[in-house]
Design a protein around this motif. Structure first.
Motif, mmCIF file in Angstrom:
data_model
loop_
_atom_site.group_PDB
_atom_site.id
_atom_site.type_symbol
_atom_site.label_atom_id
_atom_site.label_comp_id
_atom_site.label_asym_id
_atom_site.label_seq_id
_atom_site.Cartn_x
_atom_site.Cartn_y
_atom_site.Cartn_z
ATOM 1 N N PRO A 17 0.836 -1.210 0.000
ATOM 2 C CA PRO A 17 0.000 0.000 0.000
ATOM 3 C C PRO A 17 0.869 1.258 0.000
ATOM 4 O O PRO A 17 1.920 1.311 0.623
ATOM 5 C CB PRO A 17 -0.785 -0.121 1.314
ATOM 6 C CG PRO A 17 -0.695 -1.561 1.693
ATOM 7 C CD PRO A 17 0.620 -2.044 1.187
ATOM 8 N N GLY A 18 0.410 2.263 -0.710
ATOM 9 C CA GLY A 18 1.141 3.527 -0.722
ATOM 10 C C GLY A 18 1.971 3.704 -1.964
ATOM 11 O O GLY A 18 1.723 3.121 -3.020
ATOM 12 N N GLU A 19 3.002 4.520 -1.819
ATOM 13 C CA GLU A 19 3.768 4.986 -2.976
ATOM 14 C C GLU A 19 4.501 3.866 -3.702
ATOM 15 O O GLU A 19 4.567 3.860 -4.933
ATOM 16 C CB GLU A 19 4.758 6.055 -2.521
ATOM 17 C CG GLU A 19 5.444 6.736 -3.691
ATOM 18 C CD GLU A 19 6.252 7.939 -3.255
ATOM 19 O OE1 GLU A 19 7.111 8.351 -4.035
ATOM 20 O OE2 GLU A 19 6.026 8.450 -2.143
ATOM 21 N N LEU A 20 5.074 2.908 -2.970
ATOM 22 C CA LEU A 20 5.835 1.866 -3.637
ATOM 23 C C LEU A 20 4.933 0.984 -4.500
ATOM 24 O O LEU A 20 5.297 0.596 -5.612
ATOM 25 C CB LEU A 20 6.603 1.014 -2.618
ATOM 26 C CG LEU A 20 7.561 -0.029 -3.220
ATOM 27 C CD1 LEU A 20 8.561 0.629 -4.163
ATOM 28 C CD2 LEU A 20 8.280 -0.791 -2.110
ATOM 29 N N GLY A 21 3.756 0.656 -3.992
ATOM 30 C CA GLY A 21 2.827 -0.130 -4.799
ATOM 31 C C GLY A 21 2.393 0.602 -6.050
ATOM 32 O O GLY A 21 2.316 0.022 -7.143
ATOM 33 N N LEU A 22 2.101 1.906 -5.916
ATOM 34 C CA LEU A 22 1.756 2.716 -7.080
ATOM 35 C C LEU A 22 2.906 2.765 -8.073
ATOM 36 O O LEU A 22 2.712 2.660 -9.290
ATOM 37 C CB LEU A 22 1.386 4.128 -6.636
ATOM 38 C CG LEU A 22 0.022 4.312 -5.978
ATOM 39 C CD1 LEU A 22 -0.054 5.674 -5.289
ATOM 40 C CD2 LEU A 22 -1.102 4.176 -7.005
ATOM 41 N N ALA A 23 4.123 2.938 -7.553
ATOM 42 C CA ALA A 23 5.291 3.012 -8.428
ATOM 43 C C ALA A 23 5.486 1.709 -9.193
ATOM 44 O O ALA A 23 5.754 1.717 -10.406
ATOM 45 C CB ALA A 23 6.537 3.328 -7.589
ATOM 46 N N ARG A 24 5.356 0.595 -8.511
ATOM 47 C CA ARG A 24 5.532 -0.694 -9.192
ATOM 48 C C ARG A 24 4.491 -0.882 -10.289
ATOM 49 O O ARG A 24 4.803 -1.378 -11.378
ATOM 50 C CB ARG A 24 5.453 -1.828 -8.167
ATOM 51 C CG ARG A 24 6.694 -1.949 -7.291
ATOM 52 C CD ARG A 24 6.553 -3.028 -6.229
ATOM 53 N NE ARG A 24 7.818 -3.257 -5.542
ATOM 54 C CZ ARG A 24 7.975 -4.098 -4.526
ATOM 55 N NH1 ARG A 24 6.916 -4.786 -4.071
ATOM 56 N NH2 ARG A 24 9.158 -4.244 -3.964
ATOM 57 N N ALA A 25 3.261 -0.487 -10.000
ATOM 58 C CA ALA A 25 2.213 -0.623 -11.009
ATOM 59 C C ALA A 25 2.487 0.287 -12.208
ATOM 60 O O ALA A 25 2.265 -0.101 -13.361
ATOM 61 C CB ALA A 25 0.852 -0.296 -10.393
ATOM 62 N N TRP A 26 2.983 1.495 -11.961
ATOM 63 C CA TRP A 26 3.311 2.420 -13.050
ATOM 64 C C TRP A 26 4.469 1.891 -13.890
ATOM 65 O O TRP A 26 4.404 1.846 -15.117
ATOM 66 C CB TRP A 26 3.659 3.789 -12.476
ATOM 67 C CG TRP A 26 4.165 4.756 -13.511
ATOM 68 C CD1 TRP A 26 5.454 4.924 -13.919
ATOM 69 C CD2 TRP A 26 3.384 5.665 -14.299
ATOM 70 N NE1 TRP A 26 5.540 5.883 -14.899
ATOM 71 C CE2 TRP A 26 4.280 6.354 -15.156
ATOM 72 C CE3 TRP A 26 2.027 5.975 -14.351
ATOM 73 C CZ2 TRP A 26 3.855 7.334 -16.051
ATOM 74 C CZ3 TRP A 26 1.601 6.945 -15.246
ATOM 75 C CH2 TRP A 26 2.510 7.608 -16.083
#
Length: 430
Positions: free
Chosen positions: A55-64
């Motif tokens: 959850p949070g920035e790292l998950g968003l970054a990985r998805a991007w």
């Protein structure tokens, strides 16, 4: 049956307590959210699994980076809206543990898990840094971190940076100027601040692709030693030096600043390098450069700065930047930097903020990358190109909104009699 976008929008609002400020397009083609807003494209269910596992920035970054998430519409507008919604919800925002005590939040998480589908955690994208074991900011770990960031391929950097190959903020006369003129003016500004003259000796710490070394030798007649930890940068810089016919005045080394022993130098430039040093090593860095200068010699330290926090012990490195861009990099408030330089024995004589200049520079770099998007992906990887587009666009917004800044600090190894050699009026104000 409710379509995926509407269901996702409803679950996110339930989870975070506010509607998403962007439109959502899901993998089934459905859309939901404010009309006319930039569209967050959720290309597959795997994007949700990444967010639930991290959850949070790292998950968003990985998805991007993996291409599971995308933006349709203006990237800057989308990031600006999402930054305020997700990353900047304030110091009083509930922690995840506190939030999960709420039955509605737990229900929303269960709903997202059901929507995400089968639940093995997706592997991180291959562009995510692989950590070297051991302590931070040793010679070995710093070389590994620098290699991750800079050894992406010189052809790729030529696309992003343009012909100047200067990887730090330019110095703009106006927003309508050209990147090349602004970068040339920045190099000249550095040389003037260091009072470079024929016969003097310059150490360029973190010399990049040799732009300052070549400019200083060619335009100001100095002898230059440029050091970098990147083999690719060094090879490129040496070729530039040879092509300019400057091999008698410029030496490029693959060397750690802690291993330079051939002082004294009349001047030292450190441009965009100190962010890699780390808080624990910063005083050592400053003392090393102080010792390498002749009495009266000048240091120009060009460094990104963050805003100070109420409790500095809570500072943590940005998860996306640490995992994909600058491993082990750290930012400090400009006041901390000045204090450390003074503790090392320097007299700080000038501090100039170039915050707006970096925002302009980053937008030009993003435009360069987008103009050759297909070629850039071929030179590195689609994931790496996405890293750079997101990192530079988000950084441009951060500089524009005064969330981070960048400063040039001129400091002198002033001898005991107090003769600094600085002019009475170092700068002229408009």
């Amino acid at each position: 049956m409710v379509d995926a976008a509407q269901r996702l929008n409803s679950l996110v609002e339930q989870l975070l307590g506010a509607p998403l400020p962007v439109r959502v397009r899901a993998w089934d083609g459905s859309e939901a959210g404010p009309p006319g807003a930039p569209v967050l494209v959720v290309r597959n269910r795997r994007a949700l699994r990444r967010l639930l596992w991290k959850p949070g920035e790292l998950g968003l970054a990985r998805a991007w980076v993996a291409g599971d998430l995308g933006i349709d519409g203006d990237l800057y507008t989308a990031l600006d809206r999402l930054a305020g919604f997700i990353w900047e919800r304030g110091e009083d925002a509930r922690t995840l543990a506190q939030a999960l005590r709420d039955p509605e939040v737990r229900a929303a998480v269960r709903g997202l898990a059901a929507l995400a589908g089968p639940f093995p955690p997706p592997a991180p994208p291959r562009e995510e840094v692989r950590r070297a074991r051991g302590h931070l900011h040793t010679r070995r770990s710093d070389k590994h971190a620098v290699s991750h960031h800079y050894d992406v391929g010189n052809d790729f950097y030529e696309i992003v940076l343009g012909p100047s190959m200067v990887y730090s903020c330019a110095y703009w006369d106006s927003p309508e100027g050209t990147l090349e003129d602004a970068q040339r003016d920045k190099l000249e500004l550095v040389c003037r601040k260091l009072d470079l003259r024929p016969g003097r000796r310059l150490l360029d710490v973190g010399c990049g692709w040799g732009s300052l070394a070549v400019h200083a030798a060619r335009e100001h007649g100095v002898s230059v030693v440029g050091i970098t930890l990147s083999e690719e940068q060094a090879a490129y810089a040496r070729k530039r030096v040879a092509d300019e016919g400057l091999t008698d005045r410029v030496e490029i080394r693959v060397q750690d600043y802690r291993d330079v022993v051939d002082g004294p130098y009349d001047a030292i430039s450190s441009i965009g390098m100190a962010e890699h040093v780390g808080a624990e090593r910063y005083l050592e860095y400053a003392r090393t450069l102080h010792a390498l200068l002749t009495p009266g010699g000048r240091l120009l330290n060009h460094q990104i700065a963050r805003r100070p926090q109420r409790d500095e012990s809570t500072y943590s490195v940005d998860a996306f930047i640490d995992a994909y861009v600058f491993p082990d990099g750290e930012l400090a408030p400009v006041g901390t930097t000045v204090t450390q330089l003074e503790r090392a024995g320097f007299e700080v004589r000038d501090v100039e903020s170039l915050r707006e200049h970096y925002a302009l520079t980053l937008r030009r770099w993003v435009a360069n990358l987008e103009a050759q998007w297909g070629r850039a992906q071929g030179l590195t990887s689609p994931g790496r190109a996405r890293v750079w587009r997101l990192y530079m666009a988000a950084s441009a917004l951060a500089f524009e909104r005064n969330r981070i800044g960048v400063n040039q600090v001129v400091a002198v190894r002033t001898p005991e009699p107090g003769t600094s050699g600085m002019p009475l009026r170092a700068r002229t104000w408009n």
